[in-house]
Design a protein around this motif. Structure first.
Motif, PDB file in Angstrom:
ATOM      1  N   VAL A   1      73.440 -15.499  58.535  1.00  0.00           N
ATOM      2  CA  VAL A   1      72.719 -16.550  59.254  1.00  0.00           C
ATOM      3  C   VAL A   1      72.783 -17.823  58.421  1.00  0.00           C
ATOM      4  CG1 VAL A   1      70.504 -17.319  60.180  1.00  0.00           C
ATOM      5  CG2 VAL A   1      71.185 -14.918  60.408  1.00  0.00           C
ATOM      6  N   THR A   2      73.296 -18.872  59.016  1.00  0.00           N
ATOM      7  CA  THR A   2      73.422 -20.166  58.352  1.00  0.00           C
ATOM      8  C   THR A   2      72.917 -21.255  59.276  1.00  0.00           C
ATOM      9  OG1 THR A   2      75.394 -19.366  57.175  1.00  0.00           O
ATOM     10  CG2 THR A   2      75.012 -21.745  57.204  1.00  0.00           C
ATOM     11  N   ASN A   3      72.047 -22.110  58.766  1.00  0.00           N
ATOM     12  CA  ASN A   3      71.482 -23.209  59.568  1.00  0.00           C
ATOM     13  C   ASN A   3      70.873 -22.696  60.869  1.00  0.00           C
ATOM     14  OD1 ASN A   3      72.329 -25.170  57.670  1.00  0.00           O
ATOM     15  ND2 ASN A   3      74.373 -25.216  58.590  1.00  0.00           N
ATOM     16  N   GLY A   4      70.223 -21.543  60.763  1.00  0.00           N
ATOM     17  CA  GLY A   4      69.529 -20.995  61.917  1.00  0.00           C
ATOM     18  C   GLY A   4      70.421 -20.391  62.985  1.00  0.00           C
ATOM     19  N   GLU A   5      71.684 -20.132  62.666  1.00  0.00           N
ATOM     20  CA  GLU A   5      72.600 -19.558  63.650  1.00  0.00           C
ATOM     21  C   GLU A   5      73.348 -18.372  63.058  1.00  0.00           C
ATOM     22  OE1 GLU A   5      75.220 -22.489  65.219  1.00  0.00           O
ATOM     23  OE2 GLU A   5      73.618 -23.656  66.162  1.00  0.00           O
ATOM     24  N   ALA A   6      73.670 -17.416  63.910  1.00  0.00           N
ATOM     25  CA  ALA A   6      74.443 -16.255  63.488  1.00  0.00           C
ATOM     26  C   ALA A   6      75.912 -16.655  63.377  1.00  0.00           C
ATOM     27  CB  ALA A   6      74.278 -15.117  64.487  1.00  0.00           C
ATOM     28  N   ALA A   7      76.442 -16.585  62.168  1.00  0.00           N
ATOM     29  CA  ALA A   7      77.818 -17.027  61.935  1.00  0.00           C
ATOM     30  C   ALA A   7      78.824 -16.030  62.511  1.00  0.00           C
ATOM     31  CB  ALA A   7      78.052 -17.188  60.432  1.00  0.00           C
ATOM     32  N   HIS A   8      79.801 -16.570  63.239  1.00  0.00           N
ATOM     33  CA  HIS A   8      80.914 -15.778  63.760  1.00  0.00           C
ATOM     34  C   HIS A   8      80.421 -14.602  64.608  1.00  0.00           C
ATOM     35  CE1 HIS A   8      83.263 -18.200  61.026  1.00  0.00           C
ATOM     36  NE2 HIS A   8      82.521 -17.773  60.026  1.00  0.00           N
ATOM     37  N   LEU A   9      79.385 -14.846  65.398  1.00  0.00           N
ATOM     38  CA  LEU A   9      78.796 -13.775  66.192  1.00  0.00           C
ATOM     39  C   LEU A   9      79.807 -13.161  67.155  1.00  0.00           C
ATOM     40  CD1 LEU A   9      76.318 -12.110  66.949  1.00  0.00           C
ATOM     41  CD2 LEU A   9      75.685 -13.923  68.576  1.00  0.00           C
ATOM     42  N   GLU A  10      80.640 -13.985  67.767  1.00  0.00           N
ATOM     43  CA  GLU A  10      81.606 -13.446  68.725  1.00  0.00           C
ATOM     44  C   GLU A  10      82.550 -12.455  68.050  1.00  0.00           C
ATOM     45  OE1 GLU A  10      83.660 -16.512  70.794  1.00  0.00           O
ATOM     46  OE2 GLU A  10      81.866 -17.230  71.849  1.00  0.00           O
ATOM     47  N   ARG A  11      82.953 -12.743  66.830  1.00  0.00           N
ATOM     48  CA  ARG A  11      83.830 -11.811  66.108  1.00  0.00           C
ATOM     49  C   ARG A  11      83.104 -10.505  65.819  1.00  0.00           C
ATOM     50  NH1 ARG A  11      88.288 -14.556  62.422  1.00  0.00           N
ATOM     51  NH2 ARG A  11      88.280 -16.709  63.159  1.00  0.00           N
ATOM     52  N   HIS A  12      81.859 -10.602  65.415  1.00  0.00           N
ATOM     53  CA  HIS A  12      81.094  -9.392  65.135  1.00  0.00           C
ATOM     54  C   HIS A  12      80.928  -8.545  66.397  1.00  0.00           C
ATOM     55  CE1 HIS A  12      79.877  -9.943  60.943  1.00  0.00           C
ATOM     56  NE2 HIS A  12      79.739 -11.234  61.200  1.00  0.00           N
ATOM     57  N   LEU A  13      80.619  -9.185  67.510  1.00  0.00           N
ATOM     58  CA  LEU A  13      80.420  -8.428  68.744  1.00  0.00           C
ATOM     59  C   LEU A  13      81.734  -7.824  69.233  1.00  0.00           C
ATOM     60  CD1 LEU A  13      77.836 -10.639  70.679  1.00  0.00           C
ATOM     61  CD2 LEU A  13      77.447  -8.681  69.166  1.00  0.00           C
ATOM     62  N   ALA A  14      82.844  -8.516  68.994  1.00  0.00           N
ATOM     63  CA  ALA A  14      84.148  -7.956  69.370  1.00  0.00           C
ATOM     64  C   ALA A  14      84.458  -6.724  68.533  1.00  0.00           C
ATOM     65  CB  ALA A  14      85.239  -9.008  69.202  1.00  0.00           C
ATOM     66  N   ARG A  15      84.152  -6.792  67.219  1.00  0.00           N
ATOM     67  CA  ARG A  15      84.388  -5.625  66.368  1.00  0.00           C
ATOM     68  C   ARG A  15      83.468  -4.472  66.764  1.00  0.00           C
ATOM     69  NH1 ARG A  15      84.066  -6.198  59.915  1.00  0.00           N
ATOM     70  NH2 ARG A  15      81.870  -6.557  60.401  1.00  0.00           N
TER      71      ARG A  15
END
Length: 263
Positions: free
Chosen positions: A36-50
């Motif tokens: 989590v950086t600046n209140g946002e989940a970083a690279h969330l789409e990549r995580h959900l794809a994995r």
């Protein structure tokens, strides 16, 4: 910290799983660790794809939930500007035995954590008590069954080290206990291929997109590398010693890589 369990935000002390949950009993599940950086989940789409890929590998149906919205709700509830989330999904409850129910009802848990202090450069050993089975479908997914990783990390602790590298069944480098490994050789960051037992890490993919390359690596290759780093979604950690040999730590290559990826 406030978490999210099966549709509800809950105080961290009130999370409760069924005693028949297959994730608890059998390690039948998957997880993602998300920065989590600046209140946002970083690279969330990549995580959900994995996560979706891993679910397909083990035949785990994903719940009909807006996971991105749940992640955002946990970040907001904790006023989390910097830190991490762990997203865990299991096959849910089931009868005794290995076979899951015909229509599983998955458990989805999201927990939040504050930023951890920056880890110092690591002293790393090569695990001798276990190896990564690069032929197993579990080698390429984030399974909640982490016993090989735990055995390797315990061995590292017993040796006074910070982490351990796992070899595959052919004796080549696969990964660290909870990170991918990169070696700077000939001016290029090299990392073991997924086929060698490496997890397809999110940060690993970003390094490959910026000029890194896959290559089969041996312990000798690493011992002769200019620099070695361990990478995960939470950051980059330099390696200062491998198998008792001192290495350049926090060298220019590692510092430059960290600036490119994490600012």
């Amino acid at each position: 910290m406030i978490g999210w369990l099966n549709g509800s935000l809950l105080d961290g002390t009130r999370h409760a799983l069924s005693v028949s949950d297959r994730g608890f009993l059998l390690g039948d599940g998957l997880y993602e660790t998300i920065r989590v950086t600046n209140g946002e989940a970083a690279h969330l789409e990549r995580h959900l794809a994995r996560l979706a890929h891993g679910a397909a590998v083990i035949g785990l149906p994903l719940p009909a939930v807006d996971v991105a919205a749940a992640v955002a709700a946990v970040i907001t509830a904790n006023a989390l500007q910097a830190g991490s989330l762990r997203l865990t999904i299991t096959r849910g409850s089931g009868p005794r035995g290995l076979l899951p129910p015909d229509a599983p009802d998955p458990t989805l848990l999201i927990t939040a954590f504050p930023t951890s202090p920056q880890a110092a450069a690591a002293h790393v050993i090569v695990a001798s008590r276990t190896r990564r089975n690069e032929h197993s479908p579990l080698a390429g997914i984030k399974s909640t069954n982490c016993l090989d990783n735990i055995i390797a990390r315990l061995e590292a602790r017993d040796c006074g080290a910070d982490d351990a590298l796992l070899l595959n069944t052919a004796g080549r480098i696969a990964e660290a206990s909870a990170a991918n490994v990169f070696a700077l050789i000939g001016g290029v960051w090299l990392t073991p291929p997924v086929a060698e037992g490496a997890l397809p890490g999110i940060t690993r993919a970003r390094i490959l997109e910026t000029g890194g390359r896959e290559a089969s690596l041996t312990v000798d290759d690493l011992l002769n590398a200019d620099e070695i780093v361990l990478t995960s979604s939470l950051g980059i950690r330099a390696v200062k010693a491998l198998a008792g040999k001192d290495l350049p730590a926090n060298g220019p290559g590692a510092s430059r890589l960290a600036r490119v990826l994490f600012g």
